[in-house]
Design a protein around this motif. Structure first.
Motif, short mmCIF file in Angstrom:
data_model
loop_
_atom_site.label_atom_id
_atom_site.label_comp_id
_atom_site.label_asym_id
_atom_site.label_seq_id
_atom_site.Cartn_x
_atom_site.Cartn_y
_atom_site.Cartn_z
N ALA A 217 0.84 -1.20 0.00
CA ALA A 217 0.00 0.00 0.00
C ALA A 217 0.87 1.25 0.00
O ALA A 217 0.58 2.22 -0.69
CB ALA A 217 -0.92 0.00 1.21
N SER A 218 1.95 1.24 0.75
CA SER A 218 2.87 2.39 0.77
C SER A 218 3.50 2.58 -0.59
O SER A 218 3.64 3.71 -1.06
CB SER A 218 3.96 2.18 1.82
OG SER A 218 3.40 2.09 3.10
N MET A 219 3.88 1.49 -1.24
CA MET A 219 4.51 1.57 -2.54
C MET A 219 3.52 2.14 -3.56
O MET A 219 3.87 2.98 -4.37
CB MET A 219 4.98 0.19 -2.97
CG MET A 219 5.87 0.19 -4.19
SD MET A 219 6.61 -1.42 -4.48
CE MET A 219 5.20 -2.36 -5.02
N GLN A 220 2.26 1.72 -3.49
CA GLN A 220 1.24 2.21 -4.40
C GLN A 220 1.02 3.71 -4.20
O GLN A 220 0.88 4.46 -5.14
CB GLN A 220 -0.08 1.47 -4.21
CG GLN A 220 -0.05 0.05 -4.69
CD GLN A 220 -0.02 -0.04 -6.20
OE1 GLN A 220 0.82 0.54 -6.87
NE2 GLN A 220 -0.96 -0.77 -6.74
N ALA A 221 0.98 4.16 -2.94
CA ALA A 221 0.72 5.57 -2.64
C ALA A 221 1.84 6.45 -3.18
O ALA A 221 1.60 7.59 -3.56
CB ALA A 221 0.58 5.76 -1.14
N GLN A 222 3.06 5.95 -3.24
CA GLN A 222 4.19 6.74 -3.71
C GLN A 222 4.20 6.87 -5.23
O GLN A 222 4.89 7.73 -5.75
CB GLN A 222 5.49 6.13 -3.21
CG GLN A 222 5.65 6.22 -1.71
CD GLN A 222 6.87 5.49 -1.21
OE1 GLN A 222 7.56 4.83 -1.97
NE2 GLN A 222 7.14 5.60 0.07
N SER A 223 3.47 6.05 -5.94
CA SER A 223 3.50 6.10 -7.40
C SER A 223 2.51 7.11 -7.97
O SER A 223 2.46 7.29 -9.18
CB SER A 223 3.25 4.71 -7.99
OG SER A 223 1.93 4.31 -7.68
N SER A 224 1.71 7.73 -7.12
CA SER A 224 0.77 8.74 -7.60
C SER A 224 0.67 9.86 -6.56
O SER A 224 1.07 9.70 -5.41
CB SER A 224 -0.60 8.13 -7.86
OG SER A 224 -1.16 7.67 -6.65
N THR A 225 0.12 10.97 -7.01
CA THR A 225 -0.03 12.14 -6.16
C THR A 225 -1.48 12.61 -6.23
O THR A 225 -2.05 12.72 -7.31
CB THR A 225 0.90 13.27 -6.64
OG1 THR A 225 2.25 12.77 -6.65
CG2 THR A 225 0.82 14.48 -5.74
N GLU A 226 -2.07 12.87 -5.08
CA GLU A 226 -3.43 13.39 -5.03
C GLU A 226 -3.35 14.91 -4.90
O GLU A 226 -2.69 15.44 -4.01
CB GLU A 226 -4.19 12.82 -3.84
CG GLU A 226 -5.62 13.29 -3.77
CD GLU A 226 -6.35 12.72 -2.56
OE1 GLU A 226 -7.09 13.49 -1.93
OE2 GLU A 226 -6.17 11.53 -2.27
N VAL A 227 -4.03 15.60 -5.80
CA VAL A 227 -4.00 17.07 -5.82
C VAL A 227 -5.44 17.58 -5.74
O VAL A 227 -6.31 17.11 -6.46
CB VAL A 227 -3.35 17.59 -7.11
CG1 VAL A 227 -3.32 19.11 -7.12
CG2 VAL A 227 -1.96 17.04 -7.28
#
Length: 106
Positions: free
Chosen positions: A7-17
């Motif tokens: 889950a941490s790896m997935q979160a780092q591959s995108s950015t929420e703006v």
């Protein structure tokens, strides 16, 4: 692999703006860029008169002149210099309302 690391790896591959507009409305987008890469592009992006976001089912145009605030998750701590404040905490309405009203037993 440690528990929850995927889950941490997935979160780092995108950015929420999230863009907040003068009108009071807001739009949030999940951009397929790591936060560090997004951070490098943000100053140039905000100088553009329009940003175009191609979604699966529509295309959204954002007028940057109408944007009053931008929130980015995960944080991009690489910004430094004048007007940048580190280690800041957001104060919620509940925290403001409770300040000084509850007795502190110590």
């Amino acid at each position: 692999m440690a528990r929850g690391s995927f889950a941490s790896m997935q979160a780092q591959s995108s950015t929420e703006v999230t863009f907040y507009y003068e009108s009071g409305h807001s739009d949030s987008f999940k951009i397929p860029l790591p936060a560090q890469q997004f951070q490098q592009q943000l100053p140039e992006m905000l100088q553009q008169p329009w940003l175009i976001f191609h979604l699966i089912d529509e295309t959204v145009s954002v007028c940057t002149a109408k944007v009053v605030k931008v929130e980015i998750k995960p944080p991009v701590p690489g910004y430094q210099g004048k007007g940048v404040f580190a280690n800041v905490e957001r104060v919620t309405t509940m925290q403001r309302g409770a300040a000084g009203r509850l007795p502190v037993n110590g």
